[in-house]
Design a protein around this motif. Structure first.
Motif, PDB file in Angstrom:
ATOM      1  N   ALA A 158       0.825  -1.212   0.000  1.00 53.87           N
ATOM      2  CA  ALA A 158       0.000   0.000   0.000  1.00 53.87           C
ATOM      3  C   ALA A 158       0.859   1.262   0.000  1.00 53.87           C
ATOM      4  O   ALA A 158       0.359   2.362  -0.273  1.00 53.87           O
ATOM      5  N   VAL A 159       2.142   1.121   0.301  1.00 51.67           N
ATOM      6  CA  VAL A 159       3.065   2.257   0.321  1.00 51.67           C
ATOM      7  C   VAL A 159       3.896   2.225  -0.960  1.00 51.67           C
ATOM      8  O   VAL A 159       4.442   1.175  -1.312  1.00 51.67           O
ATOM      9  N   PRO A 160       4.012   3.343  -1.682  1.00 47.05           N
ATOM     10  CA  PRO A 160       4.814   3.359  -2.909  1.00 47.05           C
ATOM     11  C   PRO A 160       6.228   2.850  -2.661  1.00 47.05           C
ATOM     12  O   PRO A 160       6.860   3.217  -1.658  1.00 47.05           O
ATOM     13  N   PRO A 161       6.746   1.990  -3.529  1.00 44.39           N
ATOM     14  CA  PRO A 161       8.079   1.408  -3.322  1.00 44.39           C
ATOM     15  C   PRO A 161       9.177   2.445  -3.105  1.00 44.39           C
ATOM     16  O   PRO A 161      10.098   2.222  -2.312  1.00 44.39           O
ATOM     17  N   ALA A 162       9.104   3.576  -3.811  1.00 47.23           N
ATOM     18  CA  ALA A 162      10.147   4.597  -3.657  1.00 47.23           C
ATOM     19  C   ALA A 162      10.197   5.127  -2.234  1.00 47.23           C
ATOM     20  O   ALA A 162      11.260   5.486  -1.725  1.00 47.23           O
ATOM     21  N   ARG A 163       9.042   5.198  -1.578  1.00 50.83           N
ATOM     22  CA  ARG A 163       9.015   5.685  -0.201  1.00 50.83           C
ATOM     23  C   ARG A 163       9.602   4.662   0.760  1.00 50.83           C
ATOM     24  O   ARG A 163      10.240   5.016   1.750  1.00 50.83           O
ATOM     25  N   LEU A 164       9.372   3.392   0.473  1.00 55.63           N
ATOM     26  CA  LEU A 164       9.906   2.349   1.350  1.00 55.63           C
ATOM     27  C   LEU A 164      11.415   2.210   1.201  1.00 55.63           C
ATOM     28  O   LEU A 164      12.108   1.897   2.159  1.00 55.63           O
ATOM     29  N   SER A 165      11.913   2.451  -0.005  1.00 59.36           N
ATOM     30  CA  SER A 165      13.343   2.261  -0.235  1.00 59.36           C
ATOM     31  C   SER A 165      14.175   3.351   0.415  1.00 59.36           C
ATOM     32  O   SER A 165      15.362   3.175   0.670  1.00 59.36           O
ATOM     33  N   GLY A 166      13.562   4.493   0.682  1.00 61.22           N
ATOM     34  CA  GLY A 166      14.313   5.594   1.273  1.00 61.22           C
ATOM     35  C   GLY A 166      15.175   6.329   0.268  1.00 61.22           C
ATOM     36  O   GLY A 166      16.085   7.063   0.661  1.00 61.22           O
ATOM     37  N   GLY A 167      14.887   6.171  -1.005  1.00 64.01           N
ATOM     38  CA  GLY A 167      15.651   6.891  -2.024  1.00 64.01           C
ATOM     39  C   GLY A 167      16.763   6.036  -2.582  1.00 64.01           C
ATOM     40  O   GLY A 167      17.757   5.792  -1.920  1.00 64.01           O
ATOM     41  N   ALA A 168      16.600   5.541  -3.795  1.00 59.31           N
ATOM     42  CA  ALA A 168      17.590   4.632  -4.368  1.00 59.31           C
ATOM     43  C   ALA A 168      18.796   5.363  -4.940  1.00 59.31           C
ATOM     44  O   ALA A 168      19.843   4.765  -5.141  1.00 59.31           O
ATOM     45  N   ASP A 169      18.666   6.649  -5.219  1.00 56.52           N
ATOM     46  CA  ASP A 169      19.724   7.405  -5.879  1.00 56.52           C
ATOM     47  C   ASP A 169      20.392   8.346  -4.877  1.00 56.52           C
ATOM     48  O   ASP A 169      19.809   9.362  -4.492  1.00 56.52           O
ATOM     49  N   PRO A 170      21.598   8.026  -4.424  1.00 54.86           N
ATOM     50  CA  PRO A 170      22.272   8.888  -3.447  1.00 54.86           C
ATOM     51  C   PRO A 170      22.461  10.319  -3.937  1.00 54.86           C
ATOM     52  O   PRO A 170      22.404  11.259  -3.132  1.00 54.86           O
ATOM     53  N   ALA A 171      22.688  10.512  -5.240  1.00 53.31           N
ATOM     54  CA  ALA A 171      22.874  11.865  -5.760  1.00 53.31           C
ATOM     55  C   ALA A 171      21.614  12.694  -5.577  1.00 53.31           C
ATOM     56  O   ALA A 171      21.670  13.869  -5.193  1.00 53.31           O
ATOM     57  N   GLU A 172      20.460  12.087  -5.851  1.00 55.54           N
ATOM     58  CA  GLU A 172      19.201  12.798  -5.651  1.00 55.54           C
ATOM     59  C   GLU A 172      18.986  13.100  -4.171  1.00 55.54           C
ATOM     60  O   GLU A 172      18.542  14.201  -3.801  1.00 55.54           O
TER      61      GLU A 172
END
Length: 316
Positions: A158-172
């Motif tokens: 139910a939670v968007p994957p990007a939110r669970l991952s905590g940010g996959a791109d360190p530069a971003e």
């Protein structure tokens, strides 16, 4: 015998930490697993599978008792963060370890599950344990184990994957966090709102032992005002900042006189979607205090005008 167990210790800690969210409890569960292994001396073809089910049973008992304890907890309850200093950019071993660490955001979601759902989900979806083995741990049928894991999965999905991952791109992450810190240092509410997601959530865990919000704060305007106020207070306490890894994602350790705070932002889609502040002294006692690389101002903020450092332009 001891060497055979030690070969699986890191794996067992990973299982236990995902289930319990507290380092000391996870380490205790692993130690209890060792004691049961030493007493049983099992002759099994797959020792890792045997040990995994043992540590899962131990964690299930801990989770069931923890629900009672946490009902009386003061304010929001957050998992204990795993904090480490930044590795060298070219260290492949450190990069691999970072990728394997579970994000604080996922642990927060797992806290919403029942103990049985959490054990079933972690064992099956994370570690691939068959439902027949999970059923034995939970004392249910394989179909019941499958259903429990499915319910846990629905809560996570139910939670968007990007939110669970905590940010996959360190530069971003660096770009967004530099803009956020610069705006907070200036007290620029408009700039803060621009870098926060509209439904951003701020959760602080002081456990009644350190000053923190007693309930989550939701919404960009509300969180912006709260963060600006916290920065004003922190400036009066001579803070020292260090950029660290919090469960493998970029975060900060802030020491402000008698307070030690772990700040774990969650970055997704170019904005901060959650901010976790862990202040409970019992949860930060193993956190390394800011070291030689620490600064008096938030990392990435210029020394004179509070503007972002190089490459830290607003992400929006």
């Amino acid at each position: 015998m001891h060497e055979a167990f030690e070969a699986h210790r890191s794996h067992l800690f990973g299982v236990a930490y995902r289930m319990l969210g507290i380092r000391a409890e996870a380490e205790d569960a692993v130690q209890e697993t060792w004691l049961r292994y030493a007493a049983a001396r099992p002759d099994v073809a797959d020792l890792r599978a045997w040990l995994t089910t043992v540590v899962a049973r131990i964690c299930l008992d801990v989770l069931r008792s923890a629900r009672v304890r946490r009902a009386a907890y003061v304010g929001p309850w957050l998992p204990e963060p795993l904090v480490s200093r930044l590795p060298a950019d070219d260290d492949p071993a450190e990069t691999a370890v970072r990728a394997e660490q579970v994000s604080l955001a996922l642990l927060v979601v797992l806290e919403r599950l029942t103990p049985e759902q959490r054990v079933a989900f972690v064992l099956h979806d994370v570690f691939g344990v068959p439902f027949a083995d999970i059923a034995a741990v939970l004392s249910v049928s394989p179909a019941g184990a499958r259903q429990l894991a499915s319910r846990g999965r629905r809560a996570v999905d139910a939670v968007p994957p990007a939110r669970l991952s905590g940010g996959a791109d360190p530069a971003e992450q660096r770009r967004v966090l530099a803009a956020f810190l610069a705006a907070a240092e200036r007290g620029d509410l408009a700039a803060l709102v621009r870098v926060l997601a509209p439904d951003v959530e701020f959760v602080g865990d002081g456990g009644g032992l350190a000053p923190s919000v007693r309930r989550p704060v939701v919404g960009a305007q509300e969180v912006a005002r709260l963060v600006a106020g916290l920065f004003r207070q922190a400036k009066r306490r001579d803070p020292r900042w260090e950029t660290v890894l919090v469960n493998g994602r970029l975060g900060y350790v802030v020491e402000a006189r008698d307070l030690l705070v772990v700040v774990a932002p969650v970055v997704a889609d170019g904005a901060i979607v959650a901010l976790y502040h862990v202040l409970n002294p019992e949860k930060v006692r193993d956190v390394p205090r800011p070291g030689p690389s620490a600064t008096a101002r938030p990392p990435g903020v210029g020394p004179d005008d509070g503007s972002p450092g190089a490459g830290a332009s607003s992400p929006r």
